[in-house]
Design an enzyme around this catalytic site. Structure first.
Site, PDB file in Angstrom:
ATOM      1  N   ASP A 140       0.838  -1.199   0.000  1.00 45.48           N
ATOM      2  CA  ASP A 140       0.000   0.000   0.000  1.00 45.48           C
ATOM      3  C   ASP A 140       0.879   1.258   0.000  1.00 45.48           C
ATOM      4  OD1 ASP A 140      -2.342   1.502   0.057  1.00 45.48           O
ATOM      5  OD2 ASP A 140      -3.268   0.227   1.581  1.00 45.48           O
ATOM      6  N   TRP A 166       0.950   2.323  -6.195  1.00 46.59           N
ATOM      7  CA  TRP A 166       1.753   3.480  -6.534  1.00 46.59           C
ATOM      8  C   TRP A 166       1.019   4.491  -7.423  1.00 46.59           C
ATOM      9  CZ3 TRP A 166       6.796   2.058  -9.682  1.00 46.59           C
ATOM     10  CH2 TRP A 166       7.411   3.234 -10.138  1.00 46.59           C
ATOM     11  N   PRO A 167       0.453   4.099  -8.597  1.00 45.62           N
ATOM     12  CA  PRO A 167      -0.213   5.129  -9.407  1.00 45.62           C
ATOM     13  C   PRO A 167      -1.386   5.799  -8.692  1.00 45.62           C
ATOM     14  CG  PRO A 167      -0.002   3.060 -10.634  1.00 45.62           C
ATOM     15  CD  PRO A 167       0.438   2.774  -9.245  1.00 45.62           C
ATOM     16  N   LEU A 168      -2.139   5.041  -7.926  1.00 44.88           N
ATOM     17  CA  LEU A 168      -3.282   5.624  -7.207  1.00 44.88           C
ATOM     18  C   LEU A 168      -2.852   6.819  -6.362  1.00 44.88           C
ATOM     19  CD1 LEU A 168      -5.942   5.858  -5.506  1.00 44.88           C
ATOM     20  CD2 LEU A 168      -5.287   3.755  -4.384  1.00 44.88           C
ATOM     21  N   TYR A 169      -1.734   6.672  -5.670  1.00 44.05           N
ATOM     22  CA  TYR A 169      -1.295   7.746  -4.790  1.00 44.05           C
ATOM     23  C   TYR A 169      -0.568   8.866  -5.541  1.00 44.05           C
ATOM     24  CZ  TYR A 169      -2.702   4.810  -0.869  1.00 44.05           C
ATOM     25  OH  TYR A 169      -3.447   4.070   0.017  1.00 44.05           O
ATOM     26  N   ASP A 195     -10.600   3.059  -3.596  1.00 42.79           N
ATOM     27  CA  ASP A 195     -11.021   1.756  -3.080  1.00 42.79           C
ATOM     28  C   ASP A 195     -12.445   1.433  -3.505  1.00 42.79           C
ATOM     29  OD1 ASP A 195      -8.652   1.954  -1.730  1.00 42.79           O
ATOM     30  OD2 ASP A 195      -9.531   1.827   0.281  1.00 42.79           O
TER      31      ASP A 195
HETATM   32  C1  GLA Z   1      -6.051   1.344   1.388  1.00 44.13           C
HETATM   33  C2  GLA Z   1      -6.126   0.383   0.230  1.00 44.13           C
HETATM   34  C3  GLA Z   1      -7.212  -0.656   0.478  1.00 44.13           C
HETATM   35  C4  GLA Z   1      -6.936  -1.385   1.785  1.00 44.13           C
HETATM   36  C5  GLA Z   1      -6.812  -0.383   2.917  1.00 44.13           C
HETATM   37  C6  GLA Z   1      -6.360  -1.042   4.197  1.00 44.13           C
HETATM   38  O1  GLA Z   1      -7.195   2.151   1.471  1.00 44.13           O
HETATM   39  O2  GLA Z   1      -6.373   1.057  -0.986  1.00 44.13           O
HETATM   40  O3  GLA Z   1      -7.267  -1.582  -0.599  1.00 44.13           O
HETATM   41  O4  GLA Z   1      -5.764  -2.145   1.652  1.00 44.13           O
HETATM   42  O5  GLA Z   1      -5.879   0.646   2.610  1.00 44.13           O
HETATM   43  O6  GLA Z   1      -6.162  -0.130   5.232  1.00 44.13           O
END
Ligand code: GLA
Length: 407
Positions: A158, A191-194, A218
């Site tokens: 994550d 990584w790309p999401l953040y 998510d």
């Molecule tokens: C982030 C991730 C989720 C999950 C939570 C757990 O939000 O994107 O997929 O792993 O953390 O805390």
């Protein structure tokens, strides 16, 4: 006149960039991941059946074997956040929470392996996970080696609690550390999401580093969440879809089929879209008490075969026609898969003539049409100007394949 079968996809040209070279995830991985359904439930006194404990994962592994999940291709049983103890051990190694995982992760991995399945674990590129458990920053080599010693087969890494400018370095270092252990672990990144909030991610680097990567928020157990993921993907498809291919995949997050938030039509829509997006199929539901219709959908061999197609091209949204949208994915042997969605959320089934499906032109003069969802139906040999139409339920989908009949 015969149509030439030119594909509309700019997309058939996928980036010839090499994937992370660990020989894994040559097709999208399939399995089960605890987060969307069980979240950070650590209260085993109050809720022993649903808390994050070794018992939960052992039970899921048992069901995966007994109820045909493994045979359908679902292989990875994955821990998400909240598995570790709040403290590292005396030698600085991560350790499982001793009350909830009394046998430790090595024993759990052995158990999962004895069932012919694989075990996934979770950590974070920063100093803490998203839920505040110990992260791997400053311990990449040690944690990679610990996971390897335990026999772990996948790491979900994550991206919480890390400055975005340091994500690239962190994700790459962990990739190297995993590789250096000599054990083969699927490396699942966020990584790309953040990074998207700040700039367009460097997908060349992402694909070289990770076996799969999250791009967007998510998933929640709701139709609005699943819809928003599909919409984000369609709006960014030119930026993300070309990077998918054997060894590296865009990850639109877990399948929430079999939980509480989606109607059956919406569950079919998620399954069809995830198949066309060449997404990892990681279910997050309670396999111990799944309704038979959701189980049949998740185990539908024809949908799974589309998801797992060896060509490994990700599909695209190719048309929006009134309340319909069409997604298409080119499969091996010149087969085309198409999902027709009815985005209207009221009224009854709406009909769309299949000649309006853009990829229909790939059929040449004749095509063999199969409906895969909602029910399997051979729709027979159709010619270029067929009058055949499909009826699509509100928020539902019709999933089709077109097999060109070559002359
Ligand atoms: C982030 C991730 C989720 C999950 C939570 C757990 O939000 O994107 O997929 O792993 O953390 O805390």
């Amino acid at each position: 006149m015969r149509c030439t079968g030119l594909l509309l996809f700019p997309l058939l040209i996928s980036h010839a960039v090499k994937a992370l070279d660990n020989g894994l995830a040559l097709t999208p991985i399939m399995g089960w991941l605890h987060w969307a359904r069980f979240m950070c439930n650590v209260d085993c006194d109050a809720d022993p059946d649903n808390c994050i404990s070794e018992r939960l994962f052992m039970q899921m592994a048992d069901v995966m074997v007994k109820e045909g999940w493994r045979d359908a291709g679902y292989e990875y049983v994955c821990l998400d956040d909240c598995w570790p103890s709040r403290r590292r051990d005396a030698s600085g190694r991560l350790q499982a929470d001793p009350a909830r995982f009394p046998g430790g992760i090595k024993k759990l991995a052995d158990y999962v392996h004895s069932k012919g399945l694989k075990l996934g674990i979770y950590s974070d590129v920063g100093a803490e996970t998203c839920a505040g458990y110990p992260g791997s920053l400053g311990h990449y080599e040690k944690d990679a080696q610990t996971f390897a010693d335990w026999g772990v087969d996948l790491l979900k890494f994550d991206g919480c609690n890390m400055r975005w400018t340091r994500l690239a370095e962190g994700y790459r270092n962990m990739s190297r550390a995993l590789n250096a252990t000599g054990s083969r672990m699927v490396y699942s990144c966020e990584w790309p999401l953040y990074e998207w909030d700040f700039h367009k991610p460097n997908y060349t680097a992402v694909r070289e580093t990770c076996n799969q990567w999250r791009n967007y928020a998510d998933v929640y157990d709701s139709w609005s969440s699943v819809k928003s993921i599909a919409e984000w993907t369609a709006l960014h498809q030119d930026a993300v879809a070309p990077w998918a291919g054997p060894g590296g995949w865009n990850d639109p997050d877990m399948l929430v089929i079999g939980n509480f938030g989606l109607s059956h039509d919406q569950q079919e829509s998620q399954m069809a879209l995830w198949a066309l997006m060449a997404a990892p199929l990681l279910m997050s539901n309670d396999l111990r008490s799944l309704c038979p219709r959701s189980k049949a959908l998740l185990q539908n061999r024809r949908v799974i075969a589309i998801n797992q197609d060896p060509l490994g091209r990700q599909g695209y949204r190719t048309a929006t026609l009134g309340s319909f949208e069409v997604w298409e994915r080119p499969l091996s042997n010149r087969v085309l898969a198409a999902a027709v969605r009815n985005k209207q959320e009221m009224g009854g089934p709406q009909k769309l003539p299949i000649v309006k499906v853009p990829g229909w032109t790939t059929c040449g003069s004749l095509c063999n049409v199969t409906q895969i969802l909602p029910q399997y139906k051979e729709l027979g040999v159709q010619w270029q100007r067929t009058a055949l139409a499909v009826a699509v339920n509100p928020s539902g989908v019709v999933l089709l394949t077109f097999h060109p009949i070559l002359d």
